[in-house]
Enzyme design. Structure first.
Site, PDB file in Angstrom:
ATOM      1  N   ASP A 114      55.498  -6.781 -33.453  1.00  0.00           N
ATOM      2  CA  ASP A 114      55.853  -6.455 -34.829  1.00  0.00           C
ATOM      3  C   ASP A 114      55.734  -4.949 -35.058  1.00  0.00           C
ATOM      4  O   ASP A 114      54.907  -4.287 -34.425  1.00  0.00           O
ATOM      5  CB  ASP A 114      54.914  -7.167 -35.811  1.00  0.00           C
ATOM      6  CG  ASP A 114      55.085  -8.678 -35.788  1.00  0.00           C
ATOM      7  OD1 ASP A 114      56.161  -9.138 -35.366  1.00  0.00           O
ATOM      8  OD2 ASP A 114      54.147  -9.380 -36.203  1.00  0.00           O
ATOM      9  N   TYR A 136      45.081 -10.598 -27.781  1.00  0.00           N
ATOM     10  CA  TYR A 136      45.250  -9.827 -29.013  1.00  0.00           C
ATOM     11  C   TYR A 136      43.909  -9.671 -29.727  1.00  0.00           C
ATOM     12  O   TYR A 136      43.019 -10.516 -29.607  1.00  0.00           O
ATOM     13  CB  TYR A 136      46.194 -10.548 -29.980  1.00  0.00           C
ATOM     14  CG  TYR A 136      47.584 -10.792 -29.478  1.00  0.00           C
ATOM     15  CD1 TYR A 136      48.618  -9.904 -29.772  1.00  0.00           C
ATOM     16  CD2 TYR A 136      47.888 -11.923 -28.717  1.00  0.00           C
ATOM     17  CE1 TYR A 136      49.913 -10.141 -29.325  1.00  0.00           C
ATOM     18  CE2 TYR A 136      49.175 -12.159 -28.260  1.00  0.00           C
ATOM     19  CZ  TYR A 136      50.182 -11.263 -28.568  1.00  0.00           C
ATOM     20  OH  TYR A 136      51.464 -11.503 -28.105  1.00  0.00           O
ATOM     21  N   ASP A 153      51.996 -11.580 -42.924  1.00  0.00           N
ATOM     22  CA  ASP A 153      51.145 -10.406 -42.712  1.00  0.00           C
ATOM     23  C   ASP A 153      51.150  -9.543 -43.970  1.00  0.00           C
ATOM     24  O   ASP A 153      51.886  -9.810 -44.920  1.00  0.00           O
ATOM     25  CB  ASP A 153      51.559  -9.613 -41.465  1.00  0.00           C
ATOM     26  CG  ASP A 153      52.964  -9.041 -41.555  1.00  0.00           C
ATOM     27  OD1 ASP A 153      53.368  -8.606 -42.650  1.00  0.00           O
ATOM     28  OD2 ASP A 153      53.655  -9.017 -40.517  1.00  0.00           O
ATOM     29  N   ARG A 176      50.174 -14.141 -36.368  1.00  0.00           N
ATOM     30  CA  ARG A 176      50.353 -14.238 -37.825  1.00  0.00           C
ATOM     31  C   ARG A 176      50.260 -15.693 -38.280  1.00  0.00           C
ATOM     32  O   ARG A 176      49.640 -16.021 -39.287  1.00  0.00           O
ATOM     33  CB  ARG A 176      51.718 -13.676 -38.231  1.00  0.00           C
ATOM     34  CG  ARG A 176      51.830 -12.181 -38.180  1.00  0.00           C
ATOM     35  CD  ARG A 176      53.225 -11.734 -38.553  1.00  0.00           C
ATOM     36  NE  ARG A 176      54.197 -12.013 -37.501  1.00  0.00           N
ATOM     37  CZ  ARG A 176      55.412 -12.479 -37.714  1.00  0.00           C
ATOM     38  NH1 ARG A 176      55.806 -12.768 -38.940  1.00  0.00           N
ATOM     39  NH2 ARG A 176      56.242 -12.671 -36.724  1.00  0.00           N
TER      40      ARG A 176
END
Length: 295
Positions: free
Chosen positions: A38, A66, A80, A171
């Protein structure tokens, strides 16, 4: 120039723009990444250069890792903090409740991809449809969350560290945890720390990449395609077989110098020149050409 570079993508830049910037710095005409990040996200973006781009989808599967931050009590259309706020609620959640909710999303689970994603429906990106106000049903996909750790909870915001299978949306994971708690949640920060066998510790920022090029040290940071494919077994073929393979012809499984077992293989000439990637579909079958490599 050919090979693979691991970039530490900066925040506020699309993956496409990061690749374009890196390719200009490196002076290559063809480059592509192995998995979108993203725009708000930072971290590992694996970039394949020149003829290596033809092997992007053939890299061995690897888990991805992550570190993210999430905020309880807020939901958005993008899942988000960059999106349009859909709801805001008071948060009355204990750390124990948060840990219990997160625990339900470990292991093999089903996840619905978000509308704001690079997935395609009838040739059109979902995020393009979402920007037009179109929301379409998405099939749940099976993913694996191998590790999930919650920390630094301040009553509203928390850190989530995840090791997961490819195709997992962090997300969506944050949103799912918020839904489980009944207050909603959205992701506020994301950093990919590993992907495709590459780690953020070895990733270069765009500035570091430019410095490496200018100092003539870029080869120190360039990974060969062969190295990236080393998880596949290798097979050395005869000169005649090498010529046939290079021309796209399948090789008789009973006439290569290995037991013809199902799987992908790095194929080499008698001189140990890398020819490309072959595949045996089933035990005892022919070695078919998956992709030919041209330097």
């Amino acid at each position: 120039m050919t090979g693979i570079i691991c970039l530490d993508k900066p925040a506020g830049m699309t993956s496409f723009s990061a690749v374009k910037r890196a390719s200009r710095i490196l002076g290559v005409k063809k480059a592509g990444h192995t998995g979108t990040l993203d725009p708000m996200a930072t971290g590992v973006l694996v970039i394949m250069l020149s003829n290596c781009t033809r092997f992007i989808e053939l890299l061995p599967e690897h888990k991805k890792s992550y570190i993210a931050r999430a905020r309880l009590g807020v939901t958005t259309d993008t899942l988000d903090i960059t999106g349009e706020i859909l709801s805001q609620k008071d948060v009355n959640v204990t750390e124990c409740q948060l840990l219990e909710a997160a625990e339900k999303f470990k292991g093999e689970i089903l996840q619905t991809p978000p509308m704001y994603s690079a997935l395609k429906k009838d040739g059109e990106r979902l995020y393009d449809l979402a920007r037009k106000g179109i929301d379409i049903p998405r099939e749940q996909r099976k993913i694996t969350v191998e590790n999930l750790k919650i920390s630094n909870f301040d009553g509203k915001d928390f850190t989530i560290e995840v090791t997961c299978s490819a195709g997992t949306y962090i997300r969506s994971l944050c949103d799912d945890i918020g839904r489980e708690l009944g207050c909603g949640a959205c992701m506020t920060d994301l950093r990919r720390t590993s992907a495709n066998g590459f780690s953020v510790e070895t990733a270069l920022t765009l500035e570091e990449l430019e410095n490496a090029v200018n100092s003539g040290e870029i080869n120190k940071y360039t990974v060969s395609l062969e190295k990236a494919l080393e998880e596949y077994n290798e097979v050395t073929v005869t000169a005649a077989q090498a010529k046939r393979f290079h021309n796209g012809g399948a090789l008789d499984g009973n006439r290569i110098n290995i037991a013809p077992q199902k799987g992908r293989y790095r194929v080499y000439s008698p001189e140990k020149v890398f020819l490309g990637l072959g595949e045996i579909i089933e035990d005892g079958g022919d070695l078919t050409v998956k992709r030919v490599y041209n330097e």
